[in-house]
Design a protein around this motif. Structure first.
Motif, PDB file in Angstrom:
ATOM      1  N   THR A  10      -8.868  -4.646  31.093  1.00  3.54           N
ATOM      2  CA  THR A  10      -9.368  -5.757  31.896  1.00  3.54           C
ATOM      3  C   THR A  10     -10.697  -5.343  32.489  1.00  3.54           C
ATOM      4  O   THR A  10     -11.062  -4.187  32.457  1.00  3.54           O
ATOM      5  CB  THR A  10      -8.396  -6.086  33.034  1.00  3.54           C
ATOM      6  OG1 THR A  10      -7.630  -4.943  33.260  1.00  3.54           O
ATOM      7  CG2 THR A  10      -7.550  -7.257  32.692  1.00  3.54           C
ATOM      8  N   GLU A 537     -13.571 -11.068  32.302  1.00  2.75           N
ATOM      9  CA  GLU A 537     -12.390 -10.775  33.121  1.00  2.75           C
ATOM     10  C   GLU A 537     -12.788 -10.305  34.518  1.00  2.75           C
ATOM     11  O   GLU A 537     -12.196 -10.680  35.525  1.00  2.75           O
ATOM     12  CB  GLU A 537     -11.527  -9.712  32.431  1.00  2.75           C
ATOM     13  CG  GLU A 537     -10.790 -10.299  31.234  1.00  2.75           C
ATOM     14  CD  GLU A 537     -10.325  -9.261  30.236  1.00  2.75           C
ATOM     15  OE1 GLU A 537     -10.533  -8.053  30.484  1.00  2.75           O
ATOM     16  OE2 GLU A 537      -9.756  -9.651  29.205  1.00  2.75           O
ATOM     17  N   LEU A 540     -13.745 -13.222  36.563  1.00  5.40           N
ATOM     18  CA  LEU A 540     -12.575 -14.010  36.987  1.00  5.40           C
ATOM     19  C   LEU A 540     -11.845 -13.355  38.161  1.00  5.40           C
ATOM     20  O   LEU A 540     -11.517 -14.012  39.138  1.00  5.40           O
ATOM     21  CB  LEU A 540     -11.593 -14.172  35.813  1.00  5.40           C
ATOM     22  CG  LEU A 540     -12.000 -15.167  34.718  1.00  5.40           C
ATOM     23  CD1 LEU A 540     -11.111 -15.007  33.484  1.00  5.40           C
ATOM     24  CD2 LEU A 540     -11.936 -16.606  35.225  1.00  5.40           C
ATOM     25  N   VAL A 541     -11.617 -12.051  38.073  1.00  5.07           N
ATOM     26  CA  VAL A 541     -10.836 -11.419  39.147  1.00  5.07           C
ATOM     27  C   VAL A 541     -11.621 -11.289  40.448  1.00  5.07           C
ATOM     28  O   VAL A 541     -11.046 -10.987  41.487  1.00  5.07           O
ATOM     29  CB  VAL A 541     -10.257 -10.028  38.765  1.00  5.07           C
ATOM     30  CG1 VAL A 541      -9.217 -10.150  37.677  1.00  5.07           C
ATOM     31  CG2 VAL A 541     -11.340  -9.054  38.381  1.00  5.07           C
ATOM     32  N   ILE A 546      -7.502 -14.857  42.124  1.00  4.28           N
ATOM     33  CA  ILE A 546      -7.093 -14.238  40.850  1.00  4.28           C
ATOM     34  C   ILE A 546      -6.768 -12.756  41.015  1.00  4.28           C
ATOM     35  O   ILE A 546      -7.597 -11.961  41.459  1.00  4.28           O
ATOM     36  CB  ILE A 546      -8.211 -14.405  39.783  1.00  4.28           C
ATOM     37  CG1 ILE A 546      -8.570 -15.888  39.621  1.00  4.28           C
ATOM     38  CG2 ILE A 546      -7.782 -13.805  38.433  1.00  4.28           C
ATOM     39  CD1 ILE A 546      -7.403 -16.793  39.247  1.00  4.28           C
ATOM     40  N   GLU A 548      -5.253 -10.936  38.287  1.00  5.03           N
ATOM     41  CA  GLU A 548      -5.479 -10.268  37.012  1.00  5.03           C
ATOM     42  C   GLU A 548      -5.888 -11.316  35.981  1.00  5.03           C
ATOM     43  O   GLU A 548      -5.474 -12.465  36.054  1.00  5.03           O
ATOM     44  CB  GLU A 548      -4.185  -9.577  36.582  1.00  5.03           C
ATOM     45  CG  GLU A 548      -4.381  -8.616  35.448  1.00  5.03           C
ATOM     46  CD  GLU A 548      -3.433  -7.429  35.507  1.00  5.03           C
ATOM     47  OE1 GLU A 548      -3.909  -6.312  35.258  1.00  5.03           O
ATOM     48  OE2 GLU A 548      -2.241  -7.628  35.790  1.00  5.03           O
ATOM     49  N   ALA A 549      -6.700 -10.902  35.008  1.00  2.00           N
ATOM     50  CA  ALA A 549      -7.142 -11.846  33.995  1.00  2.00           C
ATOM     51  C   ALA A 549      -7.224 -11.153  32.650  1.00  2.00           C
ATOM     52  O   ALA A 549      -7.500  -9.961  32.570  1.00  2.00           O
ATOM     53  CB  ALA A 549      -8.520 -12.402  34.370  1.00  2.00           C
ATOM     54  N   CYS A 565      -8.726 -18.036  28.471  1.00  3.52           N
ATOM     55  CA  CYS A 565      -8.470 -17.077  29.549  1.00  3.52           C
ATOM     56  C   CYS A 565      -7.062 -17.245  30.110  1.00  3.52           C
ATOM     57  O   CYS A 565      -6.610 -18.370  30.337  1.00  3.52           O
ATOM     58  CB  CYS A 565      -9.441 -17.295  30.712  1.00  3.52           C
ATOM     59  SG  CYS A 565     -11.150 -17.371  30.205  1.00  3.52           S
ATOM     60  N   VAL A 567      -4.880 -16.250  33.438  1.00  2.00           N
ATOM     61  CA  VAL A 567      -5.098 -15.717  34.786  1.00  2.00           C
ATOM     62  C   VAL A 567      -3.798 -15.630  35.576  1.00  2.00           C
ATOM     63  O   VAL A 567      -2.977 -16.543  35.536  1.00  2.00           O
ATOM     64  CB  VAL A 567      -6.127 -16.555  35.596  1.00  2.00           C
ATOM     65  CG1 VAL A 567      -7.507 -16.452  34.979  1.00  2.00           C
ATOM     66  CG2 VAL A 567      -5.702 -18.010  35.719  1.00  2.00           C
ATOM     67  N   LEU A 583     -13.311 -21.527  38.794  1.00  2.09           N
ATOM     68  CA  LEU A 583     -13.391 -20.338  37.940  1.00  2.09           C
ATOM     69  C   LEU A 583     -14.486 -20.495  36.894  1.00  2.09           C
ATOM     70  O   LEU A 583     -15.269 -19.575  36.623  1.00  2.09           O
ATOM     71  CB  LEU A 583     -12.039 -20.072  37.265  1.00  2.09           C
ATOM     72  CG  LEU A 583     -10.910 -19.636  38.208  1.00  2.09           C
ATOM     73  CD1 LEU A 583      -9.578 -19.571  37.465  1.00  2.09           C
ATOM     74  CD2 LEU A 583     -11.227 -18.288  38.861  1.00  2.09           C
ATOM     75  N   ILE A 600      -8.297 -22.283  30.346  1.00  2.00           N
ATOM     76  CA  ILE A 600      -7.822 -21.335  31.358  1.00  2.00           C
ATOM     77  C   ILE A 600      -6.345 -21.625  31.581  1.00  2.00           C
ATOM     78  O   ILE A 600      -5.980 -22.743  31.941  1.00  2.00           O
ATOM     79  CB  ILE A 600      -8.609 -21.461  32.682  1.00  2.00           C
ATOM     80  CG1 ILE A 600     -10.091 -21.158  32.439  1.00  2.00           C
ATOM     81  CG2 ILE A 600      -8.026 -20.507  33.731  1.00  2.00           C
ATOM     82  CD1 ILE A 600     -10.972 -21.235  33.670  1.00  2.00           C
TER      83      ILE A 600
END
Ligand code: WT7
Length: 653
Positions: A10, A537, A540-541, A546, A548-549, A565, A567, A583, A600
């Motif tokens: 990640t 990733e 996103l996190v 979020i 984890e992605a 994705c 999430v 996001l 997503i």
């Protein structure tokens, strides 16, 4: 040891657009760590590193003198060929020297270093009140006794022994007893199924299995003996009766003893079918894990070290067993999990044993981050000095939390990049010397000379991005794939003759720092633009909702590939169209419109290997509603897969 499981990772890489590197804050090593460090400055690191790569024979030769050799090396200290166009690939350190790793990590420590009364392990069981400790002398005695048992069962040099046990002192005893006899231990993580155990027994034709009656993982009772019996039955059906099975009574905590062996008939001799183990050598591996342990964790005799990895993985082999013991270190051996009885368990253990150096995986850090700061700050953690991570790129978000909350901003973080194949750390900061940048594994360890290549195999200088390779051997490098040298050459040396190819992408910034961008196979090609899943990733996190992605490529009629994705939300957040929009906006701003995801999906859990790596291969299939998943025996929690299939995104959002 098997070939590594599926690899993935990640997010890493800093957040901002190109050219932003200079704005990445770097953190100086804490003065308290630098004061007593083996390597107390960047300049000293550079001098030592230069010598280690320019004069590897002298550098490692000096280190080898610290160890016990039954016979010394009669010929050249190092010979190798890294270039497939010039013939067979080979790496020979100290060819012809003989030694015993068990002797080096126990007898030498007890008799030569006079550390017999020092504690080798504090053992902490699944329940906080279950504890015991074992000194170097006691460990040596138990190992001697148990190696006698193995010998009586006919185990000799070169035989293979399977070990299927939870994280208890007897696991260390069993592995060292094998090493003492020159037998090969194949340690199978106790979270694996009967089927996986059977495969691994067959892979290296083990003649003996050592297991445990049962154990608790958190609240879950695991009847390990039942699984072992099932595996032995499968082996028998396949025409390979394992000669003997030794069961350690753990829940009853009785002495080790041999059980009725399920079959007394000798194993049928047959060629190993499709053996795929990474082959390490005793001498080189020992030098390398001992040396990386000493410098990367800046080991001092009064340290209490704790690596949370299971011994079933290479991280546990190198940094629970061999590296710490070779240095005469005191370590914590932990049977339980970070969330039982509650999510502050790790920090309560840190305080209980006054852990000074702590080593874990980004996935554990992200898991704990979800529960906020309080479970951490509830405990003092004043003993901590060095915090390590391994296994995948650590996204800056998680790095900063580890540094600020767990380390209270006064600990060094060592983000260690390495592989099962490398035996020990390859790119890593040294805690008293290297200014840290969150998300960068920084610089090469001693003896390691990295390069970044472009697609045509040219070495790139200065700021660059491409394939991470190594130009010369270090003592811990694997020597072959067991029974398949061609596969070894094809996997690691063929793509770029003259180099060991890691399979990872990497970027070097203007200060010479290395940033792993993830496995090359996980790169995405959106409308002709190459994107690393790691950077998406990471973006996103960074969103507060979020935890984890995981991002995979998905076929798209126009773009070729688009982004799909998955999430996982932090506690207390809900998945909503507004969140999806936020996001998307975040990714557009951090990376650019080209990286805007088409899909997503909410993922309450992600399919991971038991060592915590996200299985992107499975996620790609889920995204495409393809139920033909191939081998999923390494998925830690298979229920997440059906859950994800049921909640696929059907339309482009
Ligand atoms: C792969 C090796 C090394 C023992 C545990 C994993 C990734 C590992 C890092 C790191 C970025 C990392 C790489 C590598 N990886 N550590 N610090 N930063 N990526 O062993 O199963 O052999 O996997 O893990 O992709 O190639 P492994």
């Amino acid at each position: 040891m098997g070939l590594p499981e599926e690899r993935g990772r990640t997010g890493s890489r800093e957040q901002e657009e190109a050219g932003a590197q200079s704005r990445v804050q770097s953190w100086s090593p804490p003065p308290e760590v630098t004061r007593s460090a083996h390597v107390p400055s960047l300049q000293r690191y550079r001098e030592l590193h230069r010598r280690s790569v320019e004069e590897p024979r002298e550098f490692w030769g000096d280190i080898a003198k610290e160890f016990y050799w039954k016979t010394s090396c009669p010929g050249p200290f190092l010979q190798y060929n890294f270039d497939v166009t010039k013939g067979k690939i080979f790496i020979e350190w100290m060819k012809g020297a003989t030694t015993n790793i068990c002797y080096n990590v126990l007898d030498r420590i007890v008799h030569e270093k006079k550390l017999g009364d020092k504690i080798a392990f504090y053992w902490e069981g699944n329940e906080p009140e279950e504890t015991t400790q074992i000194t170097y002398r006691e460990l040596l005695m138990q190992v001697c006794r148990f190696s006698n048992v193995l010998q009586k069962q006919g185990i000799r040099k070169g035989d293979r022994v399977a070990i299927y046990m939870p994280m208890i002192p007897e696991l260390v005893v069993a592995m060292l007893a094998c090493a003492r006899l020159g037998a090969l231990h194949s340690i199978v993580f106790a979270g694996f199924s009967a089927e996986s155990l059977c495969e691994r027994i067959l892979d290296s034709s083990c003649s003996l299995l050592i297991t445990t009656d049962a154990f608790y993982r958190g609240e879950k009772l695991v009847n390990l003996k039942e699984l072992a019996d099932e595996a032995l039955e499968k082996c028998r059906e396949k025409g390979f009766p394992v000669r003997c099975c030794i069961v350690v009574k753990h829940l009853g905590r009785a002495e080790m003893g041999t059980s009725d062996s399920p079959s007394q008939s000798p194993p049928i001799k047959r060629p190993c079918p499709d053996v795929q183990g990474v082959v390490h050598t005793v001498g080189g591996y020992m030098l390398y894990v001992a040396t990386t342990f000493k410098y990367v964790f800046d080991f001092h005799p009064e340290d209490v070290f704790w690596c949370t990895a299971d011994i079933g993985w290479i991280t546990g082999h190198s940094y629970v067993t061999y590296g710490p013991l070779a240095n005469g270190a005191t370590s914590v051996l932990f049977e339980g999990i970070p969330t039982y009885p509650d999510v502050s368990r790790l920090w309560s253990i840190v305080d209980k044993y006054k852990v000074t150096k702590f080593y874990t995986a980004p996935t554990a850090i992200r898991l704990l981050m979800k529960f906020g700061d309080e479970p951490v700050t509830r405990h003092s953690r004043a003993s901590l000095q060095v915090l390590g991570t391994v296994g995948e790129p650590i996204n800056p978000e998680a790095w900063l939390w580890y540094h600020r909350v767990v380390g209270a901003q006064r600990c060094s973080i060592v983000d260690t990049f390495w592989q099962t194949e490398t035996g020990g750390h390859m790119l890593t900061p040294l805690p008293g010397a290297t200014p840290m940048k969150p998300g960068s594994a920084t610089f090469p360890f001693f003896g390691v000379s990295p390069a970044i290549l472009n697609e045509s195999g040219e070495e790139l200088e200065g700021e660059a991005e491409g394939y991470l390779v190594f130009k010369q051997p270090w003592p811990g490098i694997m020597r072959t794939v067991y029974g398949n040298h061609e596969r070894f050459e094809a996997t690691y040396f063929k793509k770029f003759p003259g180099y060991y190819v890691t399979g990872d992408g990497c970027r070097r910034d203007q200060d010479g720092y290395y940033w792993i961008t993830g496995r090359i196979d996980d790169m995405l090609n959106v409308s002709g633009h190459l994107l690393s899943t790691a950077e998406v990733e990471s973006a996103l996190v960074e969103h507060e909702a979020i935890a984890e992605a995981a991002v995979v490529g998905h076929p798209h009629p126009v773009k070729g590939e688009c982004l799909y994705c998955f999430v996982t939300l932090c506690d207390g957040y809900i998945f909503s169209p507004t969140l999806i929009e936020e996001l998307k906006k975040q990714i557009r701003e951090k990376i650019g419109p080209i990286a805007t995801p088409d899909y997503i999906q909410n993922a309450p859990g992600l399919p991971k290997t038991r060592s915590g790596k996200i299985m992107r291969r499975v996620l790609r299939k889920i995204a495409q509603n393809d139920h033909d998943l191939g081998d999923t025996s390494t998925v830690a929690d298979p229920t997440v897969i059906s859950q994800l299939f049921n909640h696929r995104c059907l339309t482009i959002q």
